[in-house]
Design a protein around this motif. Structure first.
Motif, PDB file in Angstrom:
ATOM      1  N   LEU A  37     126.500   6.320 -21.858  1.00  0.00           N
ATOM      2  CA  LEU A  37     126.168   5.436 -20.559  1.00  0.00           C
ATOM      3  C   LEU A  37     127.291   4.121 -20.318  1.00  0.00           C
ATOM      4  CD1 LEU A  37     122.479   4.941 -19.377  1.00  0.00           C
ATOM      5  CD2 LEU A  37     124.555   6.620 -18.062  1.00  0.00           C
ATOM      6  N   ALA A  38     127.362   3.013 -21.752  1.00  0.00           N
ATOM      7  CA  ALA A  38     128.384   2.145 -21.798  1.00  0.00           C
ATOM      8  C   ALA A  38     130.017   2.991 -22.058  1.00  0.00           C
ATOM      9  CB  ALA A  38     128.487   2.211 -23.005  1.00  0.00           C
ATOM     10  N   GLY A  39     130.174   4.043 -22.188  1.00  0.00           N
ATOM     11  CA  GLY A  39     131.141   4.691 -22.179  1.00  0.00           C
ATOM     12  C   GLY A  39     132.007   4.870 -21.141  1.00  0.00           C
ATOM     13  N   VAL A  40     130.715   5.808 -19.828  1.00  0.00           N
ATOM     14  CA  VAL A  40     131.908   5.676 -18.781  1.00  0.00           C
ATOM     15  C   VAL A  40     131.692   4.917 -17.992  1.00  0.00           C
ATOM     16  CG1 VAL A  40     130.059   7.019 -16.571  1.00  0.00           C
ATOM     17  CG2 VAL A  40     130.148   8.184 -19.155  1.00  0.00           C
ATOM     18  N   THR A  41     130.871   4.039 -18.439  1.00  0.00           N
ATOM     19  CA  THR A  41     130.842   2.595 -17.550  1.00  0.00           C
ATOM     20  C   THR A  41     132.295   1.405 -18.244  1.00  0.00           C
ATOM     21  OG1 THR A  41     128.661   2.069 -17.226  1.00  0.00           O
ATOM     22  CG2 THR A  41     130.043   0.585 -16.887  1.00  0.00           C
ATOM     23  N   ALA A  42     132.408   1.386 -19.497  1.00  0.00           N
ATOM     24  CA  ALA A  42     133.448   1.130 -19.271  1.00  0.00           C
ATOM     25  C   ALA A  42     134.693   1.726 -18.942  1.00  0.00           C
ATOM     26  CB  ALA A  42     133.587   0.738 -20.829  1.00  0.00           C
ATOM     27  N   SER A  44     135.355   4.163 -16.377  1.00  0.00           N
ATOM     28  CA  SER A  44     135.371   3.972 -15.235  1.00  0.00           C
ATOM     29  C   SER A  44     136.446   2.764 -14.672  1.00  0.00           C
ATOM     30  CB  SER A  44     134.097   3.913 -14.594  1.00  0.00           C
ATOM     31  OG  SER A  44     133.658   5.378 -14.805  1.00  0.00           O
ATOM     32  N   ILE A  45     136.179   1.636 -15.121  1.00  0.00           N
ATOM     33  CA  ILE A  45     136.912   0.418 -14.888  1.00  0.00           C
ATOM     34  C   ILE A  45     138.162   0.315 -15.515  1.00  0.00           C
ATOM     35  CG2 ILE A  45     136.132  -1.916 -15.443  1.00  0.00           C
ATOM     36  CD1 ILE A  45     133.608  -1.986 -15.489  1.00  0.00           C
ATOM     37  N   VAL A  46     138.538   0.467 -16.926  1.00  0.00           N
ATOM     38  CA  VAL A  46     139.537   0.987 -17.592  1.00  0.00           C
ATOM     39  C   VAL A  46     140.448   1.424 -16.804  1.00  0.00           C
ATOM     40  CG1 VAL A  46     139.129  -1.032 -18.509  1.00  0.00           C
ATOM     41  CG2 VAL A  46     139.137   1.608 -19.320  1.00  0.00           C
ATOM     42  N   TYR A  47     140.242   2.810 -16.204  1.00  0.00           N
ATOM     43  CA  TYR A  47     140.660   4.085 -16.550  1.00  0.00           C
ATOM     44  C   TYR A  47     142.243   3.991 -15.642  1.00  0.00           C
ATOM     45  CZ  TYR A  47     142.016   8.912 -16.383  1.00  0.00           C
ATOM     46  OH  TYR A  47     142.959  10.306 -16.585  1.00  0.00           O
ATOM     47  N   PRO A  48     142.208   3.289 -14.148  1.00  0.00           N
ATOM     48  CA  PRO A  48     144.003   3.331 -13.603  1.00  0.00           C
ATOM     49  C   PRO A  48     144.565   2.367 -14.911  1.00  0.00           C
ATOM     50  CG  PRO A  48     142.341   2.821 -12.312  1.00  0.00           C
ATOM     51  CD  PRO A  48     141.288   3.087 -13.466  1.00  0.00           C
ATOM     52  N   ALA A  82     145.915   9.116  -6.896  1.00  0.00           N
ATOM     53  CA  ALA A  82     146.524   8.976  -8.398  1.00  0.00           C
ATOM     54  C   ALA A  82     146.435   8.123  -9.190  1.00  0.00           C
ATOM     55  CB  ALA A  82     148.592   8.515  -7.628  1.00  0.00           C
ATOM     56  N   LEU A  83     145.245   7.383  -8.855  1.00  0.00           N
ATOM     57  CA  LEU A  83     145.558   6.279  -9.924  1.00  0.00           C
ATOM     58  C   LEU A  83     144.114   7.011 -11.497  1.00  0.00           C
ATOM     59  CD1 LEU A  83     145.144   2.383  -8.650  1.00  0.00           C
ATOM     60  CD2 LEU A  83     146.643   3.927  -9.623  1.00  0.00           C
ATOM     61  N   TYR A  84     143.663   7.560 -10.592  1.00  0.00           N
ATOM     62  CA  TYR A  84     142.252   9.051 -11.166  1.00  0.00           C
ATOM     63  C   TYR A  84     142.490  10.155 -12.002  1.00  0.00           C
ATOM     64  CZ  TYR A  84     139.378   5.054 -10.068  1.00  0.00           C
ATOM     65  OH  TYR A  84     138.636   3.469 -10.197  1.00  0.00           O
ATOM     66  N   ASN A  90     138.587  13.109 -18.295  1.00  0.00           N
ATOM     67  CA  ASN A  90     138.416  11.497 -19.779  1.00  0.00           C
ATOM     68  C   ASN A  90     137.170  11.401 -19.770  1.00  0.00           C
ATOM     69  OD1 ASN A  90     139.602   9.031 -20.758  1.00  0.00           O
ATOM     70  ND2 ASN A  90     138.524   8.887 -18.380  1.00  0.00           N
ATOM     71  N   LEU A  91     136.299  11.260 -18.471  1.00  0.00           N
ATOM     72  CA  LEU A  91     135.172  11.089 -18.518  1.00  0.00           C
ATOM     73  C   LEU A  91     133.828  12.057 -19.191  1.00  0.00           C
ATOM     74  CD1 LEU A  91     132.565   9.854 -17.291  1.00  0.00           C
ATOM     75  CD2 LEU A  91     132.448  11.564 -14.959  1.00  0.00           C
TER      76      LEU A  91
END
Length: 217
Positions: A37-42, A44-48, A82-84, A90-91
């Motif tokens: 859950l921590a990895g997914v949250t982080a 998702s925020i920084v992926y762009p 395009a930013l995702y 990755n998820l």
């Protein structure tokens, strides 16, 4: 990279508190879920920012004036999606990676404490670095193929006029052209970059637990 890792580890502390009643130690599956859950949250925020990094690194000289210009061009041409590009692999990769990494780290440290009769707060910096190295390597082995596909999708999106290939298509092409070993192309230099960063981050993690007054559950 370092800030993302520390962010992920910090988030894992919060998620672990959800599963903990303050008295009993967390089970293995609870540690895994908290890490995932921590990895997914982080991510998702920084992926762009990962997408923008790839665009700026692989783009032609002068194609983008700066990061803001890159964002504007991407959104104008292909929309916010395009930013995702590559977000799904990755998820799917970060779930096992973060879960395995944090679970293995705490399991190895616990085994060390039990064998040598140490308290959780006593292992020195070299023990934490060693535990971080083992956990990061295990996490990389479990998730690297998806990270490779993610990078290929990001890079492929730069090619103008080329067909849009799905995650499955990239997997198929790699296996058809290079076999199973192709899924781990670039694994060694990636580990040389990631493993030290993760190991150092776990040392920071231990210091943060002391600073925040958190227990080892």
């Amino acid at each position: 990279m370092f800030s993302i890792i520390v962010f992920t580890i910090t988030l894992s502390i919060t998620y672990k508190k959800w599963f903990s009643d303050g008295h009993s130690k967390l089970d293995l599956h609870q540690r895994f879920i908290a890490g995932s859950l921590a990895g997914v949250t982080a991510q998702s925020i920084v992926y762009p920012m990962e997408v923008l990094k790839t665009r700026l690194a692989l783009g032609n000289t002068g194609q983008y004036k700066n990061i803001n210009d890159c964002v504007k061009i991407l959104i104008k041409n292909k929309g916010i999606t395009a930013l995702y590009v590559g977000y799904i692999p990755n998820l799917l990769g970060i779930i096992p990676y973060a879960g395995i990494e944090l679970t293995v780290y705490e399991s190895v440290k616990k085994a060390y404490n039990q064998k040598y009769g140490k308290n959780p707060s006593e292992p020195n910096i070299f023990v934490h670095l060693g535990c971080g190295t083992i956990s990061s390597t295990c996490g990389q082995l479990g998730s690297y193929p998806l990270a490779l596909v993610r990078t290929k999708m990001q890079a492929h999106a730069i090619v103008r006029g080329g067909p849009d290939l799905s995650m499955h298509s990239h997997f198929y092409n790699i296996l058809r052209e290079e076999g199973l070993f192709g899924l781990y192309r670039g694994f060694t230099p990636n580990c040389m970059k990631v493993v030290p960063a993760v190991s150092i981050s776990f040392v920071v993690y231990e210091e943060m637990k002391i600073l925040l007054g958190l227990n080892s559950n």
